[in-house]
Structure formats: C-alpha cells, structure tokens
Write a protein that holds these residues in place. Structure first.
Motif, PDB file in Angstrom:
ATOM      1  N   PHE A  20     -42.963 -82.230  -6.251  1.00  0.00           N
ATOM      2  CA  PHE A  20     -42.112 -81.587  -7.246  1.00  0.00           C
ATOM      3  C   PHE A  20     -40.725 -82.239  -7.322  1.00  0.00           C
ATOM      4  CE2 PHE A  20     -39.089 -78.172  -8.348  1.00  0.00           C
ATOM      5  CZ  PHE A  20     -39.456 -78.031  -9.679  1.00  0.00           C
ATOM      6  N   PRO A  21     -40.037 -82.443  -6.189  1.00  0.00           N
ATOM      7  CA  PRO A  21     -38.735 -83.126  -6.267  1.00  0.00           C
ATOM      8  C   PRO A  21     -38.853 -84.524  -6.876  1.00  0.00           C
ATOM      9  CG  PRO A  21     -39.015 -82.138  -4.112  1.00  0.00           C
ATOM     10  CD  PRO A  21     -40.318 -81.986  -4.818  1.00  0.00           C
ATOM     11  N   ALA A  22     -39.944 -85.219  -6.552  1.00  0.00           N
ATOM     12  CA  ALA A  22     -40.092 -86.577  -7.083  1.00  0.00           C
ATOM     13  C   ALA A  22     -40.160 -86.524  -8.612  1.00  0.00           C
ATOM     14  CB  ALA A  22     -41.335 -87.236  -6.509  1.00  0.00           C
ATOM     15  N   MET A  23     -40.892 -85.539  -9.122  1.00  0.00           N
ATOM     16  CA  MET A  23     -41.003 -85.433 -10.574  1.00  0.00           C
ATOM     17  C   MET A  23     -39.671 -84.980 -11.172  1.00  0.00           C
ATOM     18  SD  MET A  23     -44.900 -84.107 -11.253  1.00  0.00           S
ATOM     19  CE  MET A  23     -44.416 -82.450 -10.971  1.00  0.00           C
ATOM     20  N   ALA A  24     -38.998 -84.067 -10.461  1.00  0.00           N
ATOM     21  CA  ALA A  24     -37.697 -83.598 -10.938  1.00  0.00           C
ATOM     22  C   ALA A  24     -36.717 -84.765 -11.020  1.00  0.00           C
ATOM     23  CB  ALA A  24     -37.163 -82.520  -9.996  1.00  0.00           C
ATOM     24  N   ARG A 250     -22.506 -87.166  -9.556  1.00  0.00           N
ATOM     25  CA  ARG A 250     -23.216 -87.726 -10.704  1.00  0.00           C
ATOM     26  C   ARG A 250     -24.710 -87.633 -10.409  1.00  0.00           C
ATOM     27  NH1 ARG A 250     -20.702 -93.494 -11.064  1.00  0.00           N
ATOM     28  NH2 ARG A 250     -21.783 -93.637 -13.041  1.00  0.00           N
ATOM     29  N   PHE A 251     -25.252 -86.429 -10.511  1.00  0.00           N
ATOM     30  CA  PHE A 251     -26.633 -86.200 -10.105  1.00  0.00           C
ATOM     31  C   PHE A 251     -27.625 -86.957 -10.976  1.00  0.00           C
ATOM     32  CE2 PHE A 251     -24.922 -82.084  -8.284  1.00  0.00           C
ATOM     33  CZ  PHE A 251     -24.987 -82.540  -6.982  1.00  0.00           C
ATOM     34  N   GLY A 252     -27.341 -86.982 -12.277  1.00  0.00           N
ATOM     35  CA  GLY A 252     -28.255 -87.689 -13.182  1.00  0.00           C
ATOM     36  C   GLY A 252     -28.297 -89.169 -12.841  1.00  0.00           C
ATOM     37  N   TYR A 253     -27.108 -89.712 -12.630  1.00  0.00           N
ATOM     38  CA  TYR A 253     -27.015 -91.136 -12.304  1.00  0.00           C
ATOM     39  C   TYR A 253     -27.716 -91.428 -10.973  1.00  0.00           C
ATOM     40  CZ  TYR A 253     -24.819 -95.675 -11.455  1.00  0.00           C
ATOM     41  OH  TYR A 253     -24.606 -96.995 -11.208  1.00  0.00           O
ATOM     42  N   ALA A 254     -27.428 -90.587  -9.962  1.00  0.00           N
ATOM     43  CA  ALA A 254     -28.050 -90.781  -8.656  1.00  0.00           C
ATOM     44  C   ALA A 254     -29.575 -90.677  -8.763  1.00  0.00           C
ATOM     45  CB  ALA A 254     -27.519 -89.760  -7.659  1.00  0.00           C
ATOM     46  N   SER A 255     -30.040 -89.774  -9.621  1.00  0.00           N
ATOM     47  CA  SER A 255     -31.492 -89.651  -9.807  1.00  0.00           C
ATOM     48  C   SER A 255     -32.075 -90.927 -10.392  1.00  0.00           C
ATOM     49  CB  SER A 255     -31.810 -88.485 -10.740  1.00  0.00           C
ATOM     50  OG  SER A 255     -31.479 -87.278 -10.122  1.00  0.00           O
ATOM     51  N   ALA A 256     -31.323 -91.533 -11.303  1.00  0.00           N
ATOM     52  CA  ALA A 256     -31.804 -92.777 -11.901  1.00  0.00           C
ATOM     53  C   ALA A 256     -31.942 -93.863 -10.830  1.00  0.00           C
ATOM     54  CB  ALA A 256     -30.868 -93.232 -13.009  1.00  0.00           C
TER      55      ALA A 256
ATOM     56  N   MET C 111     -44.773 -92.883   2.686  1.00  0.00           N
ATOM     57  CA  MET C 111     -44.232 -94.037   1.982  1.00  0.00           C
ATOM     58  C   MET C 111     -43.097 -93.673   1.015  1.00  0.00           C
ATOM     59  SD  MET C 111     -45.829 -96.512   3.245  1.00  0.00           S
ATOM     60  CE  MET C 111     -47.289 -96.856   4.218  1.00  0.00           C
ATOM     61  N   VAL C 112     -42.892 -92.375   0.787  1.00  0.00           N
ATOM     62  CA  VAL C 112     -41.802 -91.991  -0.119  1.00  0.00           C
ATOM     63  C   VAL C 112     -40.475 -92.107   0.635  1.00  0.00           C
ATOM     64  CG1 VAL C 112     -40.766 -90.066  -1.356  1.00  0.00           C
ATOM     65  CG2 VAL C 112     -43.224 -90.443  -1.477  1.00  0.00           C
ATOM     66  N   PRO C 113     -39.541 -92.892   0.111  1.00  0.00           N
ATOM     67  CA  PRO C 113     -38.256 -93.001   0.805  1.00  0.00           C
ATOM     68  C   PRO C 113     -37.524 -91.675   0.776  1.00  0.00           C
ATOM     69  CG  PRO C 113     -38.245 -94.267  -1.244  1.00  0.00           C
ATOM     70  CD  PRO C 113     -39.605 -93.710  -1.102  1.00  0.00           C
ATOM     71  N   ALA C 114     -37.072 -91.228   1.933  1.00  0.00           N
ATOM     72  CA  ALA C 114     -36.409 -89.920   2.019  1.00  0.00           C
ATOM     73  C   ALA C 114     -35.181 -89.876   1.114  1.00  0.00           C
ATOM     74  CB  ALA C 114     -36.018 -89.638   3.465  1.00  0.00           C
ATOM     75  N   THR C 115     -34.492 -91.013   1.020  1.00  0.00           N
ATOM     76  CA  THR C 115     -33.294 -91.094   0.176  1.00  0.00           C
ATOM     77  C   THR C 115     -33.587 -90.617  -1.239  1.00  0.00           C
ATOM     78  OG1 THR C 115     -32.818 -93.079   1.430  1.00  0.00           O
ATOM     79  CG2 THR C 115     -31.455 -92.666  -0.500  1.00  0.00           C
ATOM     80  N   ARG C 121     -34.050 -82.518  -4.252  1.00  0.00           N
ATOM     81  CA  ARG C 121     -34.172 -81.390  -3.333  1.00  0.00           C
ATOM     82  C   ARG C 121     -32.897 -80.561  -3.333  1.00  0.00           C
ATOM     83  NH1 ARG C 121     -36.975 -82.941   2.428  1.00  0.00           N
ATOM     84  NH2 ARG C 121     -39.030 -83.493   1.655  1.00  0.00           N
ATOM     85  N   PHE C 122     -31.768 -81.266  -3.403  1.00  0.00           N
ATOM     86  CA  PHE C 122     -30.494 -80.551  -3.432  1.00  0.00           C
ATOM     87  C   PHE C 122     -30.431 -79.647  -4.660  1.00  0.00           C
ATOM     88  CE2 PHE C 122     -26.074 -80.111  -4.732  1.00  0.00           C
ATOM     89  CZ  PHE C 122     -25.466 -79.702  -3.559  1.00  0.00           C
TER      90      PHE C 122
END
Lengths: 282, 340, 268
Positions: A20-24, A250-256, C111-115, C121-122
């Motif tokens: 879920f976080p990965a998709m988010a 900059r959450f959007g940027y960090a997500s990118a 294999m997923v980088p925690a970073t 997650r936050f």
C-alpha cells in the motif's frame, strides 16, 4: 486455502506496510504536497525538477560510489567469514558470534562510535596512523577519505549476510568435499572450483540484497557522523530524500525520488534475475 | 597394488562421554588385483574402515599401507586411491566431462592428457553422449557410471567403493554389479567394496571379509564362507534364507559334537516318516523357483528350502532330517565354529 | 594438520577485526571526559573511570527513554515471533500456491528499499493519527519485522519430517493446532533466535523513531542518544558511555541467543 490461514497475518502486514505505501508513493509522486494542504496533482512537474536538481545527481553519484565500495567489501566479508566459520570446530563456534557482534550495536551507538574514531584530533584512528608514522588522511574533511570511511564502517555490520552465507555454505553436501579430497584437490582448488561456484547463486542474491540495502545503510552514518559533508561528499540518496521530505516538507517531490528509487531497484533486480537464471543447476 | 591394514583402531568422540570405539584392531591383507568385499550389518564399522583407508578419517592406532608404502599419515589425495561414494558425490555444477576431469586437473595434468584420458574412460563406460550434461540431467544409472568414470580416469592403484549401488533400483543394480566386476577384472586393479547386501558380497568378491562390531569375523572366498562359516554369525549373515542355528539338543545324543549346530535350508530334507527331528510347519513361502518352509522344533526355528512346490501345509507335523556332512557345529548359538 | 592451523589463525584475525568496534566503544567510554587529545594510540586507556556512565544519564533522560524502548520491544518482539512463525509454518506446510506467494512476497519485500517507504508510511500514519506514538514503531512487527525472520522459521520447520504434518492433517487437526502441537515445540530454538534478532532490531530502531516521534518524552533510547552527537569532541567519552549503555542490552540478548541462531537454527 483454509489450511493456510496462518499465512494471512503476515501477508496482510506486507500489504499494509509495503504494498500500500509503495502504491501511495507512486500516486504522491505526481502531486504537490506539503503536508498542510491536501495534495494537488501537478503532473510530471516533480520529475522535471528532480532532473534539474544538481544536488540529486550528486547524491545519486555519491550513493553509486558508496555501493561500488561497500557492496564488494560486504559480500566478500560475509562470504569469506561464512566459508571460514561454517565448520563445527570450537574456533568457528567462537568466530561466528564475534563476526556478528558489530551488527548487534544500535545504529546510533555505532555511528556515535565512529564519530569519535574518525575525529581528526581526538579520534584513535588518526592516532593509530600517526603512531605508524603515516600522515592520516583527513577523515571527515577529505571527501574521498570520508566516503571510504563510511563504506568501511558498513563492512563491519554484515550479520544478516553472514547468516545467509552460512546457511548457503551449510547446504553444500559434505560428500563432494570428501570426493575432492580423494581427488587430490588442494584447499585453494577446492575453494575456487567447488565452494565458490556452488555458493555463487547465494552470494549473488546477497549482493543484490546488499545493493538495495546500500540505499539505506549509509543513512544513519551520513546523518550523524558526517552530516552529508564534507562538501556534500556523503549526501547520499536516503539523506537527500529525508531532507526533502522531513526538513523541507516536500512530500510529493520526495515521493517522486522514491519512485525513481523503485524503478532503479526493479531494473537492477531484473538484470540480476536474468543473469542468475544461468546458475540453476542444482 | 596391495592394500594392507595393520591393527587399525578407531573410536569416535562422543559428547560428554567416553569415545565410542568403532574399529577394534583390524588386520587385513588385500593382494594386488583382488576385489575384496567388506560386508557386515549396519553399525559394524565397514564404512568407517573404508574411510580410514581413504584417509577421510584419522586412525587412532595402526597403519594403512598401499603398495607396501605406509600412507597412514598421508592426505587422501596423496594415497593414489580413488573412491566411489554411496551418495556418488558428483559435483552438481560441473558437466559430466568436468566431473571426470576434476581429479586430473586438481593434480595439474596437462590439458591434452586430461582430454585423452576423459575420452578413453567415456568410451569404456559409454558416457560419450552425456559428456556435456550436468548431473541433475542424468538418470540414476548414468550418474552411477559417471562416479565410476571419475574413479578410474586417474588410473589409481586401488579403488574404494562404498555401497555404490544402494541408490539404484533392483534391475539396474544387477546390471551395474556385472559391469563393475567386468571393469575391475579388465583394469586389474585392487578394489575394496563395502556393502551390507550379502548377494553383492557373494557375487562380486574374490574374497569376502565379514565385519561384526568392529572386528573381522572371517575372511575368505565366498563359497568357503558359505560352506564353512567361522561363526554362527557368518552362517546367519551370508545366504538367503540364512543358515538355521539350533541347539544340539535337537539331535540324537550320539551326533552332538558341540552346543549348537547350523544347517543350510537347502540341506534340510523334509521326510514323512523316518526323519531325525520332529517339527511343526508354521509358514510356507512360495518364492517361485523354490519354496521356503518355516518349521518349529522343540529347540528353535528351522528353515527348509526345496525346489518343489508340493510341501506340507501350516499346522502339519513333519519329520525332517539332515546329513552329517551338512551339519556345522558351533560353541553356542552365537559362537565360533567347532571342527569335529 | 597444517590447514587446520592456517584456518585457526585466519579465524583469530577475523575475531580480532570484528571485536574492534565494540572494544573501541568500551575503551572510549572509560576515558576521562574533557581531557587533552591522546598522545599516540592506546586501546586500553591509562586512566579509566566509570564516571561517564553517571554523567551521561544527567545529559539525556536515559531512564525514561529506556522505558519507552522497553515498551516498544515488549509489544513488537512477541508479535514478530508469532507472525514470522506462522508465516514460516505456512511456507513449509501450505498449498503450493500459498508457498509460492509467500516466498515471492518475502523476496520482493526484502528487495524494496526501506528509504522508498519513508514518505508514504509517514503520510499513512499521519492520516491514521498515529504520529508521535509508539504504534508506528511497533507496526513493522505486523509484517514479522523482516521477511528474513520468516525465512529463518521456514528453514527450521522444513527440517521437521513432513510425515508429522501429514499425520496431523489426517487426524483432522487445524493448521493452528498443528502449528502449536508440532512446529512450535520442535522449532523453539528458532523462535528464541528470532526473538533475539527482533529484540536487537527494535531496541536499535532509530529511523522509525526519527520519523515518527516528536515529543521529547516519547523519545526512545536510539533517538535520545542522537542528542549526544552535538557534544564537543573533548566530551566524546560521555557520548560513548551513552552508546555503550544502549549497546549492552542488545549485546546480552545476542550472547544469550547466538547459540539458538547458529548452532540450532542454521545447524553450523
């Protein structure tokens, strides 16, 4: 499937905490999001900013340098220790926990330790170099010396790799070593012609895992020991992401950036997987 | 070349206990070119003995000589012997060709010689079409031949074989047995073959050494051991169905030469009226080529084997008889042989 | 035997190298704080003092932070062991499809980088209103903390003879009863080993604390220790004393559990 109910808690955990976080992250990557206002869609804006940000490229280059030094060091250390320490002898029984020991230290404690070790005036490393009559490189002041120091630091914490390599070494049948002994193979010949080829798949997997781990391995040292310096030499990708998200919000940027990380990881995994298919002999 | 064992002793260290002795002073002479089979029940120490000869185990006492040279303290690779393992122990990552060549390369033989030797062996064992394959792509019988090829390619002075056929199915085993025997005769090399299968022992060996609890019970030609077992144990161990060992009480007093005696099932005659011993039929087993009758006498179980199928039925009482020349006497029902 | 001797020497070298960090930490922690720079290299300081251990507890709120860490560990470790053990059991006894799914999911998760998971997650925990609480620190235990632990359980359970599980299934036992009756008791050393590894992980968990905790009173020990980073170099012995205090519980846990990990789980 009813008899597999015990798999569900774990799978649920993976879905909630990884999938879920990965998709988010992928969704957030296309938004402007500071955490205060709700995210707003901004297309490929974040990605074009990333490509224009010279600091990102610097961080990526630093991370690649770190990987180039630390992954071979760590795989050789873990594999070498496992090959040396897999036997049932008493010496090996002492050696195994000893080799694991630095991995037990809390990351922060370990980083604080190196903050002292690398200190140019008070640190024992400088003193050790000087007592040998060698000028100590400027740990924490010279970019390359600092990068190497951070990589060497990571090479002590190989516990998990040691466990994987030990399991892989242990899985090799003892009888083929007896066959090699009767065949008159020297220890070196046995190592290079039997042990290493047979452990190659496991070591490759270890290298792959390590490569991915390397993206986060250097975060705590970079944050605490070097604070990204000197002259940005240890501003690695994780530190870059951390600052973008949690210093500048900059959450959007960090997500990118995160999504780019995913893509790079996936590419590496894919290449490794294609290479590893050749090793399916057992 | 000959292989000699002199007073070989070996014990295994046990966790917080006295070492467990496995071999108690083994003496054995294997002359040049002979195939000797070491046979015994599991736990008799036969595999340990073989590993001691190979150098995979260190001796506690005694010595091993190969071709008159004392190799007791040599590494396995320096003894000029080859071994075929029970698990076969093929290198899983190497092709058949590389498996066979491994020992020669380890000894730094010139590549040209290695190629010739591998080709020769592959021809002998009909492995030529398989040379490029990995062990995982071979059948059980093929793997077994690769293990043999790996042993003979170095042209060692002696071969050690540790139950090499135990992983093959019965049909294949019979064929492989004949192949090994032929091969060993053609090469004319000394071979020491360990098995728990007494049929393999009888058919393969020039001589057989029977091992029991870490001691050599008897050494000799197969038929000699079959006909004149040195102990009740050997009598029971060799031959299916085994020799019956009974208390001599069964016999008439004038025939009793020792406390116990043994008789081979095929020597037992099932008579109707004028036999020596009264017995009750318990079980009848039809094997096809012959029939085995399990009999109960006043002093133990007795087996009889007859070629015919027309035998007494379970529950019937019969009189059986044996000729004096077929009887073997022993000190006790588990004792040494007594020569009258 | 010459090879054995060479091996022993090599093992000796490895032991010395890997003991260095811990040795340096204790050696540094015992030096008097505020002294002049060392003259030359000495692993064993000339003057030794335990004073630093006392002083450091007055710089940071060490006891409170330790208590916070202990709370996290007390919840996260049992959860980790339970979920990892169940998943490992399912890998060994489950249907083909489940086994494949579990193995692939585990390897992918490794294999997923925690970073890459920090930001989403936050955002997720903030949305759930769980920031500045211990829950985000305990949460990883819901996925067994690391797929690595699941694989350790699978390794241990795969050595239990299959027919025991088959017999239990024929008896009509549920998978939970089979796990409790067969796998759990026979795999106890591995549970102990994983508990040890999970303890070390959660006790040391710095990044999650850094991301999710903001109130001083909620700081766990690793996050609290970070404050010591700002001490000037003459006071580094204090910093190392703090590091040593944080390391000792992990060290003790490891020394208690290492046999279960190496000798009993890996069977080396």
């Amino acid at each position: 499937m009813r008899r597999d109910v015990l798999a569900w808690p774990y799978l649920t955990g993976l879905v909630v905490l990884v999938l879920f976080p990965a998709m988010a992250a992928i969704v957030l990557a296309f938004t402007e999001y500071s955490g205060v206002q709700p995210p707003t869609f901004n297309g490929l804006e974040n990605f074009s900013r990333i490509f224009d940000d010279s600091l990102f490229w610097k961080a990526l280059a630093n991370s690649l340098i770190f990987i180039a030094i630390s992954v071979p060091l760590r795989v050789i250390a873990a594999g070498g220790a496992a090959i040396l320490l897999h036997s049932r002898s008493r010496a090996a029984a002492v050696g195994r926990p000893a080799a694991y020991l630095p991995s037990v230290m809390p990351d922060v404690a370990y980083a604080l330790l190196w903050l002292w070790i690398l200190n140019p005036i008070y640190g024992p490393l400088t003193a050790a170099f000087e007592s040998l009559g060698v000028t100590s490189p400027g740990w924490l002041t010279d970019p390359w010396a600092t990068r190497v120091a951070i990589a060497v630091m990571s090479a002590f914490q190989i516990g998990e790799g040691l466990v994987v390599a030990l399991a892989a070494r242990r899985a090799l049948p003892g009888s083929i070593y007896e066959a090699a002994a009767v065949d008159g193979a020297s220890p070196l010949f046995t190592l290079t012609r039997v042990t290493l080829p047979l452990m190659a798949p496991a070591l490759a997997l270890l290298a792959l895992r390590d490569l991915i781990l390397s993206f986060q391995l250097n975060f705590v040292p970079a944050l605490i020991v070097t604070e990204g310096g000197p002259r940005l030499a240890t501003t690695f990708v994780p530190l870059y992401v951390y600052r973008a998200a949690f210093t500048y919000f900059r959450f959007g940027y960090a997500s990118a950036v995160t999504v780019l990380l995913f893509a790079m990881t996936a590419a590496v995994v894919f290449v490794q997987y294609r290479l590893a298919r050749r090793w399916r002999f057992v | 070349m000959s292989v000699s064992l002199r007073g070989v002793e070996k014990a295994f260290a046990a966790r917080s206990a006295a070492p467990i002795p496995v071999l108690h002073g083994i003496d054995l002479e294997v002359p040049d070119g002979e195939m000797i089979v070491i046979v015994g029940p599991s736990g008799s120490g036969k595999t340990t003995l073989l590993r001691c000869i190979a150098g995979l185990e260190e001796l506690d006492r005694g010595s091993v000589l190969v071709g008159g040279r004392d190799v007791t303290h040599d590494d396995p690779g320096e003894r000029d012997i080859a071994m075929v393992f029970q698990e076969l122990a093929l290198y899983p990552h190497l092709t058949v060709r590389a498996n066979i060549a491994f020992g020669l390369k380890a000894r730094k033989s010139p590549p040209a010689e290695v190629a010739v030797a591998v080709a020769d062996v592959a021809r002998t064992l009909e492995l030529e079409p398989l040379l490029g394959r990995l062990p995982s792509e071979l059948s059980g019988g093929e793997r077994q031949r690769v293990a043999l090829a790996r042993a003979i390619v170095r042209d060692p002075t002696a071969f050690l074989l540790d139950e090499p056929l135990s992983n093959l199915d019965p049909a294949l085993r019979t064929r492989a047995r004949v192949e090994i025997r032929t091969l060993q005769r053609d090469l004319g090399r000394t071979a020491i073959y360990v098995t728990h299968d007494q049929v393999e022992a009888m058919t393969l060996g020039d001589r057989i050494a029977v091992l029991r609890n870490g001691r050599v019970e008897q050494v000799g030609a197969p038929l000699e051991l079959y006909d004149h077992p040195a102990s009740a144990f050997v009598g029971r161990f060799l031959g299916t169905p085994p020799m019956s060992i009974l208390s001599s009480e069964v016999l008439t007093p004038d025939r009793r030469k020792a406390a116990a005696f043994g008789i081979r099932p095929e020597r037992v005659r099932l008579a109707d009226a004028d036999g020596d011993v009264k017995a009750t039929v318990e079980v009848v087993e039809h094997i096809g080529s012959s029939t085995v009758v399990h009999l109960r006498t006043s002093h133990g179980e007795l087996l009889a084997r007859t070629p015919g199928r027309d035998v007494p039925q379970p529950g019937e009482t019969v009189m059986v008889s044996f000729a004096d020349r077929d009887i073997r006497f022993f000190e006790s029902e588990d004792g040494r042989a007594v020569t009258p | 035997m010459r090879n054995t001797a060479i091996r022993r020497v090599a093992i000796g070298v490895v032991v010395v190298i890997f003991l260095l960090p811990v040795a340096f930490m204790f050696s540094g922690a015992l030096r008097p704080a505020g002294g002049a720079p060392p003259e030359g290299f000495d692993l064993v300081p000339d003057v030794m003092t335990f004073e630093n251990f006392r002083v450091v507890t007055s710089i940071i709120d060490l006891w409170r932070q330790m208590t916070n860490s202990a709370i996290v560990v007390a919840l996260a470790v049992p959860t980790t062991v339970l979920i990892a053990s169940w998943a490992g059991f399912a890998i060994v006894t489950g249907a083909r499809k489940t086994r494949r799914l579990l193995l692939i999911a585990s390897v992918v998760a490794l294999m997923v980088p925690a970073t890459a998971l920090w930001v989403p997650r936050f955002v997720m925990f903030r949305w759930a209103g769980l920031l500045d609480s211990f829950w985000p620190l305990i949460a990883p235990s819901l996925m067994a903390t690391s797929p690595f632990y699941v694989l350790l359980f699978a390794l241990a359970y795969s050595r239990i003879p299959r027919h025991l599980f088959d017999a239990a299934r024929l008896e009509g036992l549920s998978s939970l009863s089979t796990w409790w009756g067969i796998a759990w008791p026979l795999g106890r050393p591995t549970a102990f080993a994983v508990a040890m590894l999970a303890f070390v992980f959660h006790w040391s968990n710095f990044i999650d604390a850094l991301l999710y905790l903001s109130t001083q009173d909620n700081y766990t020990l690793p996050l609290g220790l970070r404050t010591l980073q700002t001490l000037e170099p003459t006071l580094h012995p204090l910093m190392l004393a703090g590091a040593a205090i944080a390391t000792v519980p992990a060290l003790v846990a490891f020394l208690l559990g290492q046999r279960a990990l190496f000798a009993r789980t890996l069977e080396v």
